[in-house]
Design a protein around this motif. Sequence first.
Motif, mmCIF file in Angstrom:
data_model
loop_
_atom_site.group_PDB
_atom_site.id
_atom_site.type_symbol
_atom_site.label_atom_id
_atom_site.label_comp_id
_atom_site.label_asym_id
_atom_site.label_seq_id
_atom_site.Cartn_x
_atom_site.Cartn_y
_atom_site.Cartn_z
ATOM 1 N N ALA A 77 -7.948 -6.841 3.427
ATOM 2 C CA ALA A 77 -8.786 -7.575 2.478
ATOM 3 C C ALA A 77 -9.837 -8.403 3.209
ATOM 4 N N ASP A 78 -9.471 -9.015 4.336
ATOM 5 C CA ASP A 78 -10.455 -9.774 5.122
ATOM 6 C C ASP A 78 -11.557 -8.866 5.642
ATOM 7 N N ALA A 79 -11.179 -7.629 6.022
ATOM 8 C CA ALA A 79 -12.153 -6.701 6.610
ATOM 9 C C ALA A 79 -12.999 -6.005 5.548
ATOM 10 N N THR A 80 -12.450 -5.840 4.331
ATOM 11 C CA THR A 80 -13.178 -5.125 3.284
ATOM 12 C C THR A 80 -13.270 -6.000 2.032
ATOM 13 N N SER A 81 -12.367 -5.806 1.108
ATOM 14 C CA SER A 81 -12.288 -6.610 -0.113
ATOM 15 C C SER A 81 -10.871 -6.527 -0.643
ATOM 16 N N LEU A 82 -10.528 -7.445 -1.537
ATOM 17 C CA LEU A 82 -9.192 -7.416 -2.123
ATOM 18 C C LEU A 82 -8.967 -6.130 -2.907
ATOM 19 N N ARG A 83 -9.990 -5.676 -3.615
ATOM 20 C CA ARG A 83 -9.840 -4.447 -4.413
ATOM 21 C C ARG A 83 -9.529 -3.258 -3.509
ATOM 22 N N THR A 84 -10.249 -3.141 -2.413
ATOM 23 C CA THR A 84 -10.001 -2.042 -1.481
ATOM 24 C C THR A 84 -8.604 -2.138 -0.873
ATOM 25 N N ALA A 85 -8.169 -3.368 -0.586
ATOM 26 C CA ALA A 85 -6.861 -3.561 0.042
ATOM 27 C C ALA A 85 -5.724 -3.253 -0.914
ATOM 28 N N LEU A 86 -5.935 -3.494 -2.202
ATOM 29 C CA LEU A 86 -4.868 -3.264 -3.181
ATOM 30 C C LEU A 86 -4.806 -1.815 -3.666
ATOM 31 N N ALA A 87 -5.885 -1.063 -3.513
ATOM 32 C CA ALA A 87 -5.923 0.311 -4.035
ATOM 33 C C ALA A 87 -4.807 1.200 -3.481
ATOM 34 N N PRO A 88 -4.457 1.123 -2.174
ATOM 35 C CA PRO A 88 -3.381 2.003 -1.681
ATOM 36 C C PRO A 88 -2.025 1.751 -2.336
ATOM 37 N N LEU A 89 -1.855 0.608 -2.995
ATOM 38 C CA LEU A 89 -0.580 0.318 -3.640
ATOM 39 C C LEU A 89 -0.271 1.303 -4.766
ATOM 40 N N ILE A 90 -1.307 1.952 -5.305
ATOM 41 C CA ILE A 90 -1.094 2.888 -6.411
ATOM 42 C C ILE A 90 -0.195 4.042 -5.983
ATOM 43 N N ALA A 91 -0.314 4.452 -4.720
ATOM 44 C CA ALA A 91 0.432 5.624 -4.252
ATOM 45 C C ALA A 91 1.910 5.335 -4.027
ATOM 46 N N LEU A 92 2.267 4.078 -3.842
ATOM 47 C CA LEU A 92 3.648 3.776 -3.449
ATOM 48 C C LEU A 92 4.673 4.042 -4.546
ATOM 49 N N PRO A 93 4.444 3.651 -5.814
ATOM 50 C CA PRO A 93 5.430 4.031 -6.841
ATOM 51 C C PRO A 93 5.567 5.541 -6.981
ATOM 52 N N ALA A 94 4.466 6.275 -6.748
ATOM 53 C CA ALA A 94 4.553 7.742 -6.808
ATOM 54 C C ALA A 94 5.452 8.272 -5.696
ATOM 55 N N LEU A 95 5.331 7.696 -4.506
ATOM 56 C CA LEU A 95 6.218 8.088 -3.412
ATOM 57 C C LEU A 95 7.666 7.749 -3.739
ATOM 58 N N GLY A 96 7.876 6.555 -4.331
ATOM 59 C CA GLY A 96 9.222 6.177 -4.746
ATOM 60 C C GLY A 96 9.806 7.152 -5.751
ATOM 61 N N LEU A 97 8.973 7.615 -6.682
ATOM 62 C CA LEU A 97 9.430 8.571 -7.691
ATOM 63 C C LEU A 97 9.865 9.880 -7.045
ATOM 64 N N LEU A 98 9.132 10.323 -6.021
ATOM 65 C CA LEU A 98 9.524 11.536 -5.300
ATOM 66 C C LEU A 98 10.893 11.361 -4.641
ATOM 67 N N LEU A 99 11.129 10.183 -4.057
ATOM 68 C CA LEU A 99 12.419 9.928 -3.416
ATOM 69 C C LEU A 99 13.564 9.921 -4.422
ATOM 70 N N LEU A 100 13.267 9.527 -5.652
ATOM 71 C CA LEU A 100 14.304 9.420 -6.675
ATOM 72 C C LEU A 100 14.637 10.758 -7.333
ATOM 73 N N ARG A 101 13.840 11.780 -7.072
ATOM 74 C CA ARG A 101 14.109 13.080 -7.686
ATOM 75 C C ARG A 101 15.456 13.618 -7.217
ATOM 76 N N GLY A 102 16.256 14.080 -8.174
ATOM 77 C CA GLY A 102 17.557 14.639 -7.851
ATOM 78 C C GLY A 102 18.626 13.616 -7.528
#
Length: 417
Positions: A375-400
């Motif tokens: 966020a210091d190097a870019t912006s808060l919005r840019t820094a928070l955007a990668p968080l979107i992928a993490l619940p999707a990764l968690g969902l993959l781990l929970l399969r089965g």
Amino acid sequence: MPTEHPARPASRARPERHASRPSRGGPVTLLSLGHSCVDVYQGAVAALVPYFVAERAYTYAAASGLVLAASLLSSVVQPLFGALTDRRALPWLLPVSTLVGGAGVALVGISDSYALAFAAIALSGIGVAAYHPEGARAARAAAGDSHTAMGWYALGGNLGFATAPLLVTAVVATGGLAASPLLVLPALLGAVLCATALRRAAPTGRGAGAGGATGTGGMPEAGESDWRSFLKLSGAVVCRSIVFVSLSTFVSLYVRQRTGGGPASGTAALTVLYVGGAVGTVAGGRLAARHGRVRVVQGAYALSVFAVAGVVFVPGPPVYLFVALTSAGLYVPFSLHITLGQDYLPTRVGTASGVTLGLTVSVGGLASPLVGALADATSLRTALAPLIALPALGLLLLRGLPEPGARPAAAGSGEDR
């Protein structure tokens, strides 16, 4: 460990309804209130970040480093306390650790030194770490045959999170960081509540054992450990933790930017994040009683992908709606993580609690400074955007992931439900 447990027999439904709401003055109620008091200090650290930025001109990275301080030692210490409580019950840890957690946050503002503030918050993190494995074990022993009763216990912690921004604002916004010693008051109350709960639970024998290995004290009967499922669950909790801690640290500042509002708008966003979690926790227990824990957890992670994207990309006041949805998605599975972990490792209940409540959750604090540096190097919005992928990764781990089967009622209390 059994794999899929299809539909819950009708004979098990009635105990779930009876145990769904703790009796007034009972051990679960008192433990829930005590849990609220100790988790104030987890929520308080993130709530203090805007005041460190404003009053001491900390960078985003420096301020998020204080969140790291609360998580760094906790990430190592909490599983160790969990393993210790697998060997023997340590009920005295509950009031003592509550006091330590409160003392650390109370000391954070008495000096302008960043090093001392870091050390004080680290002390608070150790106190919170020591509390949770024993607290989860004691609550599981007292809750009886119910997901929902554990949901009420977890609700207490989430209410502590929810009230932390309001408490910090009331104290620090009026007296500055130098007024932080007043923040010790919830710890004093929590220590009394925990001591009272332990005294009332003692005659029943619940919580007297080390939990898990013998089936006494309301804990699950010993069975085969399912390490593969436990590790997959733990990986999903790590993903959830990074999202939650990062949003807890920066959502107040971010919403102020997105809405053009003042400090109140940021405090409102953090409160929505925490209050929505309180509602989600109780809903999670009730939904799991009908649909099974694994299905509910999977659905919550799917919701989180959509909700976090809304927080990052939707401008203006509607962002509050997506903060609330994110809160629900992150908190519906909260108490279910605990009981699933305990049932995957039925002979290591303390260890399972220490990992699902400690090590995996604390990873979020370890990642928070990286988000701050970006966020210091870019912006808060840019820094928070990668968080979107993490619940999707968690969902993959929970399969089965299997739903732990019901244990015979005669062997124990059926606590795993």
